[in-house]
Design a protein around this motif. Structure first.
Motif, PDB file in Angstrom:
ATOM      1  N   LEU A  20       0.893  -1.190  -0.052  1.00 39.40           N
ATOM      2  CA  LEU A  20      -0.106  -0.039   0.057  1.00 39.40           C
ATOM      3  C   LEU A  20       1.004   1.413   0.104  1.00 39.40           C
ATOM      4  O   LEU A  20       0.703   2.280  -0.587  1.00 39.40           O
ATOM      5  CB  LEU A  20      -0.908   0.194   1.276  1.00 39.40           C
ATOM      6  CG  LEU A  20      -2.160  -1.155   1.090  1.00 39.40           C
ATOM      7  CD1 LEU A  20      -2.817  -1.002   2.527  1.00 39.40           C
ATOM      8  CD2 LEU A  20      -3.049  -0.930  -0.114  1.00 39.40           C
ATOM      9  N   SER A  21       2.008   1.074   0.837  1.00 39.65           N
ATOM     10  CA  SER A  21       3.059   2.390   0.674  1.00 39.65           C
ATOM     11  C   SER A  21       3.628   2.467  -0.647  1.00 39.65           C
ATOM     12  O   SER A  21       3.703   3.566  -1.263  1.00 39.65           O
ATOM     13  CB  SER A  21       3.986   2.039   1.619  1.00 39.65           C
ATOM     14  OG  SER A  21       4.934   3.093   1.525  1.00 39.65           O
ATOM     15  N   ARG A  22       3.930   1.345  -1.587  1.00 41.78           N
ATOM     16  CA  ARG A  22       4.377   1.510  -2.433  1.00 41.78           C
ATOM     17  C   ARG A  22       3.199   2.188  -3.790  1.00 41.78           C
ATOM     18  O   ARG A  22       3.332   3.191  -4.408  1.00 41.78           O
ATOM     19  CB  ARG A  22       4.775   0.207  -3.192  1.00 41.78           C
ATOM     20  CG  ARG A  22       6.281   0.011  -2.840  1.00 41.78           C
ATOM     21  CD  ARG A  22       7.085  -1.043  -3.760  1.00 41.78           C
ATOM     22  NE  ARG A  22       6.892  -0.661  -4.970  1.00 41.78           N
ATOM     23  CZ  ARG A  22       6.739  -1.722  -6.082  1.00 41.78           C
ATOM     24  NH1 ARG A  22       6.667  -2.924  -5.872  1.00 41.78           N
ATOM     25  NH2 ARG A  22       6.945  -1.279  -7.321  1.00 41.78           N
ATOM     26  N   ALA A  23       1.873   1.724  -3.504  1.00 42.44           N
ATOM     27  CA  ALA A  23       0.858   2.172  -4.247  1.00 42.44           C
ATOM     28  C   ALA A  23       0.842   3.641  -4.013  1.00 42.44           C
ATOM     29  O   ALA A  23       0.374   4.370  -4.969  1.00 42.44           O
ATOM     30  CB  ALA A  23      -0.398   1.358  -4.077  1.00 42.44           C
ATOM     31  N   GLU A  24       0.870   4.012  -2.778  1.00 41.01           N
ATOM     32  CA  GLU A  24       0.640   5.576  -2.446  1.00 41.01           C
ATOM     33  C   GLU A  24       1.897   6.406  -3.189  1.00 41.01           C
ATOM     34  O   GLU A  24       1.710   7.316  -3.939  1.00 41.01           O
ATOM     35  CB  GLU A  24       0.854   5.761  -0.928  1.00 41.01           C
ATOM     36  CG  GLU A  24      -0.325   5.359  -0.089  1.00 41.01           C
ATOM     37  CD  GLU A  24      -1.337   6.286  -0.019  1.00 41.01           C
ATOM     38  OE1 GLU A  24      -1.282   7.431  -0.677  1.00 41.01           O
ATOM     39  OE2 GLU A  24      -2.232   6.107   0.766  1.00 41.01           O
TER      40      GLU A  24
ATOM     41  N   GLU B 219       0.424  11.675 -10.021  1.00 35.89           N
ATOM     42  CA  GLU B 219      -0.406  12.627  -9.648  1.00 35.89           C
ATOM     43  C   GLU B 219      -2.042  11.991  -9.712  1.00 35.89           C
ATOM     44  O   GLU B 219      -3.006  12.872 -10.348  1.00 35.89           O
ATOM     45  CB  GLU B 219      -0.278  13.836 -10.681  1.00 35.89           C
ATOM     46  CG  GLU B 219       1.090  14.340 -10.400  1.00 35.89           C
ATOM     47  CD  GLU B 219       1.342  15.779 -11.206  1.00 35.89           C
ATOM     48  OE1 GLU B 219       0.234  16.265 -11.889  1.00 35.89           O
ATOM     49  OE2 GLU B 219       2.353  16.242 -11.072  1.00 35.89           O
ATOM     50  N   ILE B 220      -2.060  10.950  -9.363  1.00 37.83           N
ATOM     51  CA  ILE B 220      -3.512  10.234  -9.104  1.00 37.83           C
ATOM     52  C   ILE B 220      -3.684   9.898  -7.700  1.00 37.83           C
ATOM     53  O   ILE B 220      -2.726   9.561  -7.031  1.00 37.83           O
ATOM     54  CB  ILE B 220      -3.518   8.932 -10.104  1.00 37.83           C
ATOM     55  CG1 ILE B 220      -3.422   9.421 -11.518  1.00 37.83           C
ATOM     56  CG2 ILE B 220      -4.847   8.387  -9.642  1.00 37.83           C
ATOM     57  CD1 ILE B 220      -3.109   8.082 -12.366  1.00 37.83           C
ATOM     58  N   SER B 221      -4.860  10.143  -7.066  1.00 37.32           N
ATOM     59  CA  SER B 221      -5.120   9.985  -5.769  1.00 37.32           C
ATOM     60  C   SER B 221      -5.302   8.334  -5.512  1.00 37.32           C
ATOM     61  O   SER B 221      -6.167   7.591  -6.374  1.00 37.32           O
ATOM     62  CB  SER B 221      -6.615  10.537  -5.453  1.00 37.32           C
ATOM     63  OG  SER B 221      -7.054   9.936  -4.295  1.00 37.32           O
ATOM     64  N   LEU B 222      -4.561   7.642  -4.602  1.00 38.70           N
ATOM     65  CA  LEU B 222      -4.821   6.157  -4.384  1.00 38.70           C
ATOM     66  C   LEU B 222      -6.216   6.225  -3.330  1.00 38.70           C
ATOM     67  O   LEU B 222      -5.847   6.323  -2.219  1.00 38.70           O
ATOM     68  CB  LEU B 222      -3.668   5.729  -3.810  1.00 38.70           C
ATOM     69  CG  LEU B 222      -3.633   4.256  -3.301  1.00 38.70           C
ATOM     70  CD1 LEU B 222      -3.988   3.417  -4.640  1.00 38.70           C
ATOM     71  CD2 LEU B 222      -2.577   3.857  -2.548  1.00 38.70           C
ATOM     72  N   THR B 223      -7.327   6.124  -4.059  1.00 34.51           N
ATOM     73  CA  THR B 223      -8.450   6.009  -3.084  1.00 34.51           C
ATOM     74  C   THR B 223      -8.452   4.858  -2.499  1.00 34.51           C
ATOM     75  O   THR B 223      -7.804   3.948  -2.507  1.00 34.51           O
ATOM     76  CB  THR B 223      -9.671   5.889  -4.429  1.00 34.51           C
ATOM     77  OG1 THR B 223      -9.662   4.856  -4.984  1.00 34.51           O
ATOM     78  CG2 THR B 223      -9.547   7.239  -5.204  1.00 34.51           C
TER      79      THR B 223
ATOM     80  N   LEU C 136      -6.534  -3.872  -4.283  1.00 33.95           N
ATOM     81  CA  LEU C 136      -4.785  -4.231  -3.939  1.00 33.95           C
ATOM     82  C   LEU C 136      -5.181  -5.336  -2.875  1.00 33.95           C
ATOM     83  O   LEU C 136      -4.457  -6.519  -2.810  1.00 33.95           O
ATOM     84  CB  LEU C 136      -4.198  -3.230  -3.521  1.00 33.95           C
ATOM     85  CG  LEU C 136      -2.649  -3.808  -3.478  1.00 33.95           C
ATOM     86  CD1 LEU C 136      -2.050  -4.405  -4.744  1.00 33.95           C
ATOM     87  CD2 LEU C 136      -1.868  -2.463  -3.121  1.00 33.95           C
ATOM     88  N   ALA C 137      -5.619  -4.972  -1.708  1.00 34.53           N
ATOM     89  CA  ALA C 137      -5.676  -5.945  -0.642  1.00 34.53           C
ATOM     90  C   ALA C 137      -6.375  -6.990  -0.917  1.00 34.53           C
ATOM     91  O   ALA C 137      -6.087  -8.331  -0.493  1.00 34.53           O
ATOM     92  CB  ALA C 137      -6.477  -5.191   0.472  1.00 34.53           C
ATOM     93  N   LEU C 138      -7.585  -7.051  -1.934  1.00 32.81           N
ATOM     94  CA  LEU C 138      -8.173  -8.355  -2.328  1.00 32.81           C
ATOM     95  C   LEU C 138      -7.428  -9.030  -3.087  1.00 32.81           C
ATOM     96  O   LEU C 138      -7.375 -10.581  -2.746  1.00 32.81           O
ATOM     97  CB  LEU C 138      -9.667  -8.028  -3.130  1.00 32.81           C
ATOM     98  CG  LEU C 138     -10.670  -7.313  -2.025  1.00 32.81           C
ATOM     99  CD1 LEU C 138     -11.908  -6.985  -2.971  1.00 32.81           C
ATOM    100  CD2 LEU C 138     -11.186  -8.641  -1.203  1.00 32.81           C
ATOM    101  N   LEU C 139      -6.738  -8.466  -3.840  1.00 32.20           N
ATOM    102  CA  LEU C 139      -5.764  -9.436  -4.841  1.00 32.20           C
ATOM    103  C   LEU C 139      -4.445  -9.973  -4.283  1.00 32.20           C
ATOM    104  O   LEU C 139      -4.208 -11.231  -4.282  1.00 32.20           O
ATOM    105  CB  LEU C 139      -5.088  -8.448  -5.782  1.00 32.20           C
ATOM    106  CG  LEU C 139      -5.792  -8.169  -7.225  1.00 32.20           C
ATOM    107  CD1 LEU C 139      -4.796  -7.037  -7.815  1.00 32.20           C
ATOM    108  CD2 LEU C 139      -5.985  -9.335  -7.919  1.00 32.20           C
ATOM    109  N   MET C 140      -4.168  -9.351  -2.971  1.00 37.83           N
ATOM    110  CA  MET C 140      -3.145  -9.827  -2.371  1.00 37.83           C
ATOM    111  C   MET C 140      -3.665 -11.245  -1.419  1.00 37.83           C
ATOM    112  O   MET C 140      -2.659 -12.079  -0.908  1.00 37.83           O
ATOM    113  CB  MET C 140      -2.539  -8.799  -1.264  1.00 37.83           C
ATOM    114  CG  MET C 140      -1.541  -7.940  -2.390  1.00 37.83           C
ATOM    115  SD  MET C 140      -0.701  -6.455  -1.174  1.00 37.83           S
ATOM    116  CE  MET C 140       0.766  -7.641  -0.716  1.00 37.83           C
ATOM    117  N   ALA C 141      -4.743 -11.043  -0.923  1.00 42.22           N
ATOM    118  CA  ALA C 141      -5.469 -12.015  -0.312  1.00 42.22           C
ATOM    119  C   ALA C 141      -6.115 -13.290  -0.899  1.00 42.22           C
ATOM    120  O   ALA C 141      -6.045 -14.411  -0.603  1.00 42.22           O
ATOM    121  CB  ALA C 141      -6.514 -11.383   0.773  1.00 42.22           C
ATOM    122  N   ALA C 142      -6.176 -12.961  -2.437  1.00 42.10           N
ATOM    123  CA  ALA C 142      -6.645 -14.158  -3.128  1.00 42.10           C
ATOM    124  C   ALA C 142      -5.816 -15.248  -3.304  1.00 42.10           C
ATOM    125  O   ALA C 142      -4.584 -15.040  -3.631  1.00 42.10           O
ATOM    126  CB  ALA C 142      -6.919 -13.619  -4.512  1.00 42.10           C
TER     127      ALA C 142
END
Length: 155
Positions: A7-11, A18-22, A29-35
């Motif tokens: 998540l830090s890398r995504a931030e 210059e895009i907001s990490l909503t 991303l969390a769902l992908l990592m947990a799959a």
């Protein structure tokens, strides 16, 4: 801990672009990592609804996945039209070209990097054949050890 690092890398990728990490992008991303296996955008939409009690249309999921793949936090498996989180999403150093070992029976996927020297030879062969390589990602159909062993036991 791994999720926080990703998540830090995504931030950081969001700030560079210059895009907001909503919160929705973080949740995908969390769902992908947990799959435990590759998932489609439609499966992610279902998982999102179940996990976060909020409906997100698959087209929105696709846009979030585009962001994650463009920033090397996720990969699209073209042969399956599904997505997985990058095995190196929490690393700060560069890696070789991705190759994916896909079990034909249970659909488990393992990401492995190709040594750069092998990739250079592959690229030369492509050029010699009169083509230009546009995507260095390889997807190899295999059997994982568990499925291979199960197949031997039934013989």
């Amino acid at each position: 801990m791994l999720l926080q690092s990703a998540l830090s890398r995504a931030e950081q990728a969001s700030e560079r672009a210059e895009i907001s990490l909503t919160s929705k992008r973080k949740n995908v991303l969390a769902l992908l990592m947990a799959a435990e296996r590759p998932v489609s955008a439609y499966e992610l939409a279902d998982l999102y609804r179940e996990g976060f009690e909020q409906s997100v249309p698959p087209m929105s999921i696709y846009r979030m996945l585009d962001f994650l793949t463009e920033n090397n936090l996720a990969h699209k498996l073209n042969s399956e039209n599904k997505f997985i989180s990058c095995a190196h999403a929490t690393c700060e150093h560069s890696h070789g070209a991705p190759q994916f070992l896909i079990c034909e029976q249970c659909h488990k996927v393992k990401e492995a990097a190709i040594d750069k020297s092998i990739f250079i030879e592959l690229e030369k062969a492509v050029e010699k054949a009169g083509f230009v390589l546009t995507n260095p990602q390889l997807e190899l159909k295999c059997l994982c050890n568990e499925c291979a062993q199960a197949g031997k036991q039934t013989d």
